[in-house]
Scaffold this motif. Structure first.
Motif, PDB file in Angstrom:
ATOM      1  N   UNK A 145      35.044   9.670  56.639  1.00  0.00           N
ATOM      2  CA  UNK A 145      34.605  10.672  57.612  1.00  0.00           C
ATOM      3  C   UNK A 145      35.251  12.031  57.339  1.00  0.00           C
ATOM      4  N   UNK A 146      36.548  12.039  57.041  1.00  0.00           N
ATOM      5  CA  UNK A 146      37.194  13.312  56.725  1.00  0.00           C
ATOM      6  C   UNK A 146      36.653  13.866  55.404  1.00  0.00           C
ATOM      7  N   UNK A 147      36.472  12.977  54.430  1.00  0.00           N
ATOM      8  CA  UNK A 147      35.936  13.414  53.136  1.00  0.00           C
ATOM      9  C   UNK A 147      34.538  13.980  53.260  1.00  0.00           C
ATOM     10  N   UNK A 148      33.675  13.272  53.965  1.00  0.00           N
ATOM     11  CA  UNK A 148      32.298  13.750  54.120  1.00  0.00           C
ATOM     12  C   UNK A 148      32.212  15.002  54.981  1.00  0.00           C
ATOM     13  N   UNK A 149      33.023  15.095  56.039  1.00  0.00           N
ATOM     14  CA  UNK A 149      32.979  16.312  56.850  1.00  0.00           C
ATOM     15  C   UNK A 149      33.475  17.504  56.031  1.00  0.00           C
ATOM     16  N   UNK A 153      31.140  20.647  55.406  1.00  0.00           N
ATOM     17  CA  UNK A 153      31.624  21.987  55.756  1.00  0.00           C
ATOM     18  C   UNK A 153      31.599  22.906  54.543  1.00  0.00           C
ATOM     19  N   UNK A 154      32.041  22.403  53.402  1.00  0.00           N
ATOM     20  CA  UNK A 154      32.051  23.193  52.172  1.00  0.00           C
ATOM     21  C   UNK A 154      30.623  23.585  51.792  1.00  0.00           C
ATOM     22  N   UNK A 155      29.699  22.635  51.901  1.00  0.00           N
ATOM     23  CA  UNK A 155      28.295  22.916  51.588  1.00  0.00           C
ATOM     24  C   UNK A 155      27.762  24.039  52.469  1.00  0.00           C
ATOM     25  N   UNK A 156      28.020  23.950  53.787  1.00  0.00           N
ATOM     26  CA  UNK A 156      27.510  24.977  54.687  1.00  0.00           C
ATOM     27  C   UNK A 156      28.188  26.326  54.451  1.00  0.00           C
ATOM     28  N   UNK A 157      29.446  26.317  54.037  1.00  0.00           N
ATOM     29  CA  UNK A 157      30.109  27.579  53.688  1.00  0.00           C
ATOM     30  C   UNK A 157      29.441  28.194  52.463  1.00  0.00           C
ATOM     31  N   UNK A 158      29.107  27.329  51.494  1.00  0.00           N
ATOM     32  CA  UNK A 158      28.434  27.824  50.285  1.00  0.00           C
ATOM     33  C   UNK A 158      27.053  28.355  50.623  1.00  0.00           C
ATOM     34  N   UNK A 159      26.322  27.672  51.479  1.00  0.00           N
ATOM     35  CA  UNK A 159      25.002  28.141  51.900  1.00  0.00           C
ATOM     36  C   UNK A 159      25.146  29.469  52.615  1.00  0.00           C
ATOM     37  N   UNK A 160      26.159  29.561  53.492  1.00  0.00           N
ATOM     38  CA  UNK A 160      26.406  30.819  54.202  1.00  0.00           C
ATOM     39  C   UNK A 160      26.740  31.943  53.241  1.00  0.00           C
TER      40      UNK A 160
END
Length: 181
Positions: A145-149, A153-160
């Protein structure tokens, strides 16, 4: 969304979420990683992990009982023949299955629900099985859960970042078009 549905349930949200975790364990159609991450996003890391843990442990107990009651045909009705054939040989390994089972319950990307079904086909006692589940699941839950979150989060930061970059380039391009008109 699942989050909105659970949150709209008010005080029934936590029991509803725990029931969802039980269901995804007993009927392995919904990937457990998705519901576990959802629990963390909905309730936060600590409470979400606790709710995940409760639901998964109860689900593991139920699945063990169902397999003991209905046997191998039940397992074969839930998983593919390929998956069943891949792991069924471990049942003949005696105590080696116990060690294999413990290792796989700790390993975050193992087919845990299916392996719980296999454990019920062995001579492993319910007490030993539940001890393994109770001791290994917290580690597995925290890791994935920590790894996937973190990955989400990293993915959404990259998209942002990418969206902002496109927006900035679009503004620059619009400015140049306006300037050279």
């Amino acid at each position: 969304t699942l989050s909105a549905f659970i949150q709209q349930a008010g005080i029934w949200g936590p029991p509803l979420f725990i029931f969802l975790q039980i269901l995804q364990t007993v009927v392995p159609i919904i990937p457990g990683a998705l519901t576990s991450v959802a629990g963390v996003f909905i309730y936060g890391h600590i409470i979400g992990t606790i709710y995940n843990y409760i639901g998964i442990v109860i689900g593991c107990a139920i699945i063990f009982y169902l397999v003991r009651l209905y046997g191998a045909p039940f397992v074969q009705s839930v998983v593919s023949k390929r998956t069943y054939d891949k792991y069924i040989g471990w049942l003949d390994k005696g105590n080696r299955f116990d060690r294999f089972f413990i290792f796989m319950m700790i390993w975050p990307v193992s087919p845990a629900d299916f392996l719980c079904m296999l454990a019920a086909l062995t001579k492993m006692s319910f007490k030993r099985y539940m001890t393994i589940i109770i001791l290994t699941k917290p580690f597995t839950l925290v890791v994935y859960t920590y790894g996937l979150t973190y990955i989400i989060d990293y993915f959404w930061q990259m998209v942002g970042w990418y969206t902002k970059k496109l927006k900035d380039e679009s503004l620059s391009f619009s400015f140049l078009c306006f300037f050279f008109q």
